[in-house]
Design a protein around this motif. Sequence first.
Motif, PDB file in Angstrom:
ATOM      1  N   THR A  53       0.844  -1.203   0.000  1.00 15.67           N
ATOM      2  CA  THR A  53       0.000   0.000   0.000  1.00 15.67           C
ATOM      3  C   THR A  53       0.879   1.253   0.000  1.00 15.67           C
ATOM      4  O   THR A  53       0.576   2.234  -0.681  1.00 15.67           O
ATOM      5  CB  THR A  53      -0.928  -0.001   1.235  1.00 15.67           C
ATOM      6  OG1 THR A  53      -1.646  -1.226   1.251  1.00 15.67           O
ATOM      7  CG2 THR A  53      -1.897   1.174   1.186  1.00 15.67           C
ATOM      8  N   ILE A  55       4.101   1.414  -1.070  1.00 14.07           N
ATOM      9  CA  ILE A  55       4.786   1.456  -2.374  1.00 14.07           C
ATOM     10  C   ILE A  55       4.151   0.407  -3.289  1.00 14.07           C
ATOM     11  O   ILE A  55       4.561  -0.754  -3.314  1.00 14.07           O
ATOM     12  CB  ILE A  55       6.303   1.228  -2.214  1.00 14.07           C
ATOM     13  CG1 ILE A  55       6.906   2.317  -1.301  1.00 14.07           C
ATOM     14  CG2 ILE A  55       6.989   1.243  -3.587  1.00 14.07           C
ATOM     15  CD1 ILE A  55       8.401   2.195  -1.087  1.00 14.07           C
ATOM     16  N   PRO A  56       3.116   0.804  -4.038  1.00 12.75           N
ATOM     17  CA  PRO A  56       2.355  -0.172  -4.829  1.00 12.75           C
ATOM     18  C   PRO A  56       2.979  -0.465  -6.196  1.00 12.75           C
ATOM     19  O   PRO A  56       3.838   0.285  -6.675  1.00 12.75           O
ATOM     20  CB  PRO A  56       1.009   0.547  -5.025  1.00 12.75           C
ATOM     21  CG  PRO A  56       1.382   2.004  -5.043  1.00 12.75           C
ATOM     22  CD  PRO A  56       2.573   2.165  -4.143  1.00 12.75           C
ATOM     23  N   VAL A  57       2.538  -1.539  -6.787  1.00 12.54           N
ATOM     24  CA  VAL A  57       2.936  -1.837  -8.160  1.00 12.54           C
ATOM     25  C   VAL A  57       2.337  -0.762  -9.069  1.00 12.54           C
ATOM     26  O   VAL A  57       1.200  -0.337  -8.906  1.00 12.54           O
ATOM     27  CB  VAL A  57       2.487  -3.265  -8.578  1.00 12.54           C
ATOM     28  CG1 VAL A  57       0.963  -3.405  -8.479  1.00 12.54           C
ATOM     29  CG2 VAL A  57       2.973  -3.614  -9.973  1.00 12.54           C
ATOM     30  N   GLY A  62       6.085  -3.267  -7.276  1.00 12.10           N
ATOM     31  CA  GLY A  62       5.859  -2.656  -5.975  1.00 12.10           C
ATOM     32  C   GLY A  62       6.575  -3.416  -4.868  1.00 12.10           C
ATOM     33  O   GLY A  62       7.323  -4.373  -5.117  1.00 12.10           O
TER      34      GLY A  62
ATOM     35  N   ILE B 406       1.823   8.719   0.364  1.00 17.10           N
ATOM     36  CA  ILE B 406       1.728   7.259   0.332  1.00 17.10           C
ATOM     37  C   ILE B 406       1.283   6.845  -1.061  1.00 17.10           C
ATOM     38  O   ILE B 406       0.601   7.603  -1.755  1.00 17.10           O
ATOM     39  CB  ILE B 406       0.728   6.778   1.420  1.00 17.10           C
ATOM     40  CG1 ILE B 406       0.683   5.252   1.505  1.00 17.10           C
ATOM     41  CG2 ILE B 406      -0.668   7.359   1.194  1.00 17.10           C
ATOM     42  CD1 ILE B 406      -0.073   4.752   2.740  1.00 17.10           C
ATOM     43  N   GLY B 407       1.686   5.659  -1.490  1.00 18.25           N
ATOM     44  CA  GLY B 407       1.203   5.134  -2.755  1.00 18.25           C
ATOM     45  C   GLY B 407       2.044   5.563  -3.948  1.00 18.25           C
ATOM     46  O   GLY B 407       3.240   5.828  -3.825  1.00 18.25           O
ATOM     47  N   ALA B 408       1.380   5.631  -5.097  1.00 23.11           N
ATOM     48  CA  ALA B 408       2.085   5.831  -6.371  1.00 23.11           C
ATOM     49  C   ALA B 408       2.898   7.125  -6.410  1.00 23.11           C
ATOM     50  O   ALA B 408       4.000   7.162  -6.966  1.00 23.11           O
ATOM     51  CB  ALA B 408       1.089   5.804  -7.529  1.00 23.11           C
ATOM     52  N   LEU B 410       4.273   8.768  -3.827  1.00 19.06           N
ATOM     53  CA  LEU B 410       5.465   8.549  -2.997  1.00 19.06           C
ATOM     54  C   LEU B 410       6.487   7.736  -3.766  1.00 19.06           C
ATOM     55  O   LEU B 410       7.674   8.076  -3.828  1.00 19.06           O
ATOM     56  CB  LEU B 410       5.078   7.804  -1.704  1.00 19.06           C
ATOM     57  CG  LEU B 410       6.245   7.247  -0.884  1.00 19.06           C
ATOM     58  CD1 LEU B 410       7.052   8.374  -0.244  1.00 19.06           C
ATOM     59  CD2 LEU B 410       5.735   6.293   0.209  1.00 19.06           C
ATOM     60  N   LYS B 411       6.028   6.669  -4.380  1.00 20.97           N
ATOM     61  CA  LYS B 411       6.911   5.765  -5.110  1.00 20.97           C
ATOM     62  C   LYS B 411       7.657   6.515  -6.221  1.00 20.97           C
ATOM     63  O   LYS B 411       8.868   6.332  -6.399  1.00 20.97           O
ATOM     64  CB  LYS B 411       6.084   4.631  -5.711  1.00 20.97           C
ATOM     65  CG  LYS B 411       6.908   3.538  -6.348  1.00 20.97           C
ATOM     66  CD  LYS B 411       6.006   2.527  -7.022  1.00 20.97           C
ATOM     67  CE  LYS B 411       6.817   1.438  -7.677  1.00 20.97           C
ATOM     68  NZ  LYS B 411       6.008   0.661  -8.630  1.00 20.97           N
ATOM     69  N   LEU B 414      10.377   8.797  -4.800  1.00 20.85           N
ATOM     70  CA  LEU B 414      11.525   8.148  -4.165  1.00 20.85           C
ATOM     71  C   LEU B 414      12.711   7.962  -5.103  1.00 20.85           C
ATOM     72  O   LEU B 414      13.855   7.896  -4.671  1.00 20.85           O
ATOM     73  CB  LEU B 414      11.117   6.769  -3.606  1.00 20.85           C
ATOM     74  CG  LEU B 414      10.261   6.778  -2.342  1.00 20.85           C
ATOM     75  CD1 LEU B 414       9.876   5.365  -1.956  1.00 20.85           C
ATOM     76  CD2 LEU B 414      10.979   7.469  -1.192  1.00 20.85           C
TER      77      LEU B 414
END
Lengths: 173, 570
Positions: A53, A55-57, A62, B406-408, B410-411, B414
């Motif tokens: 959740t 760091i999702p795909v 992910g 949080i989530g996409a 954040l990803k 990063l």
Amino acid sequence: MKRRAALKNVAVAFGGLVSLPAWAENWNERSVSLSSSYFSPKESVLLAEVAETIIPVTDTPGAKELGVHNFIQKIVADCMDKKNQEFFSSGLAAVDTAAQKKFTKSFASCDTGQRISVLNEMEASPDQKGFYSMVKGLTIRGYLTSEYVMTNLTHYEMVPGHYYGCVPVSPKK
Amino acid sequence: MANIAIDAIKEVTYDAIVIGSGISGGWAAKELTGKGLRTLVLERGRDVKHIVDYPTTVTNPWEFEHRGQLPLEIREQNPIVSKCYAFYEGTTHFFVKDAEHPYVQEKPFDWIRGYQVGGKSLLWARQTQRWSDFDFEGPARDGFAVDWPIRYADLAPWYSYVEKFAGISGNKDGLATLPDGEFLPPHEWNCVESYFQKQVAGHYKDRHVIMGRAAHITKPQPIHFQQGRAQCQHRTICERGCPYGGYFSSNASTIPWAAKTGKMTLRPNSVVHSIIYDEKKGKAVGVRVVDATTHKMMEFYARIIFVNAAALNTNLVLLNSTSSRFPNGLGNDSGVLGKYVAFHNYRARISGEYDGMLESTTDGRRPNSPYIPRFRNVYKQEMDFLRGYAAGFSAGRMSHTNQDGIGASLKANLVKPVLDGWYVGSHMMGETIPKESNFVALDSNLKDPFGIPQLRISVGYDDNDDKMVKDYIEQMTEMFTIAGFKNIKATDSKQAAGLDIHEMGGVRMGKDPKTSILNKWNQMHACKNVFVTDGACMTSTSTQNPSLTYMAMTARAADYAVKEMKKGTL
């Protein structure tokens, strides 16, 4: 680059005179596997979903696919003291409790929006933000130090071969 | 029967014995075998062969089980070595664990050790600066310890000799305080370091910022290729062992060189108990060794003995070598053995930021940094403390990532690092004054796992060190301020003595046998066939990282010893 390949390059740098040591034979990216089963299978699944959740795909893998939850499990099991281990375990349990309370189902059964809302509430709660920041920090660390990210996205160089003291900042940086 | 006994003794008899295979022991082995002596090299730890015994040398960050972090159990079992900056998941195998060799801390002392072939030469920080006469003349001029029996001119040719072989990078800066050497090309400066250098040069006549002289092969010479060593590849994971031999270590350089002569017998797992003194012959005849595997006591014999066990262990071996002639330790007529131990004061560091030069950055990594030679009390005593400090300095740019959310989103953030401004930092390397009250001695009851007395270490700071910390912080703050650095923060870590890993002395050199153990050839005044050329021999510490001086002294002493043997005086 796999370790054996890296070693071969070393050997080439020497004019191929170096024979590879025995310990190089069995190396591959899977040689560091999860041996610890600190969390129960249920906790493990929950942790994987929490990490996923955070760091999702997307168009790239992910947290779950990259095994970030296994890394977190290793750190909790081997590097934390008992107090922090208990803090982590009870925080993890609280994730499911919160999901049950809010959506009357397990965290894993929640959709993405519901999951994010559970974790956001934890972040906002004085009692639970400590756990959330711990699991988020570990998830980020596990992700950024994963082989996939370091080789494909952040381009880790084991052997830079140089140091240039003054270069222009490139636009992409 | 008699013949069998004689043969058995012959089998364990050599021309020379070297105790230790670290940075100085490796040089003793190379020099003595190179001059034709059949040499036994005793190493208390296991064998570590170049490349094949560097298990983490090409391990990627993600391949470490805990991505580099030390498990709690290791930290809890090893509170001492865990303090060392170089002790992490990739290097634990090259450090002595606390329980392996216990000692008594009369004052807090972090004794960091590497017991293996190569010793700490695998782990060192590779800074290699020559001493000058400002250093050798210190004790006599300022009235502490005893006068050094040598001066720069005695050592200069030997510095050149070892530098050429080891491979030292550096710039010829022409400073009286830090003599130039036989340098391979220096490492590059970055913009902010060059800027700081100019700022300092513009404001102070006597303060210089130079590129550190470091034992890295920046341009291999034939002598380095002959050793099987290649150019440094800037990996900056040196402490795991270098597959290129890009930095100097016994393992990559002196030990294999000595082995090639066919004259060296390397015996790992050999814990030296003591040196055997023959009362009738009036000299040392060999060493007693506890085999680390079998725990059996064995003896080996030789005409000369080089003691290179690392400073405090050399003290331990000599203190434990008692006889009717030397009831208080080998060569200890003066009673100073184990005393006047000193180290380097690394307590203070300072950091800051620079908001200019944002259009420039660095590329790659550098296993070295700029260096500020000592500028206090150089030409005359001018401060309210004795001696002074050198300093390391470096600048660089780091980046951060936005970790909000949080989530996409954040990803995505990063992996989009945002370049920060320049950071600057410095740490001090202060001379400590050798005193009788800073000493090591054998504990009368406690033994180590091999039945050898434990070392009691009573070594600490004094008022002079506190004043020096204060002055370093004031002066560096001033220099950083002049350069326009912002957000300047200084700290005194109050770290215990020992964590500098520059412990020295206890078997000091001197002119007078009444106040020293060794003469100007690193030879025992009272037992002429024993030489001590590691950190134990140091009369004072000055501010330079000491390893290069040990190398030069070792080569010089070995040359002297072999000449004396040929003359028949040894």
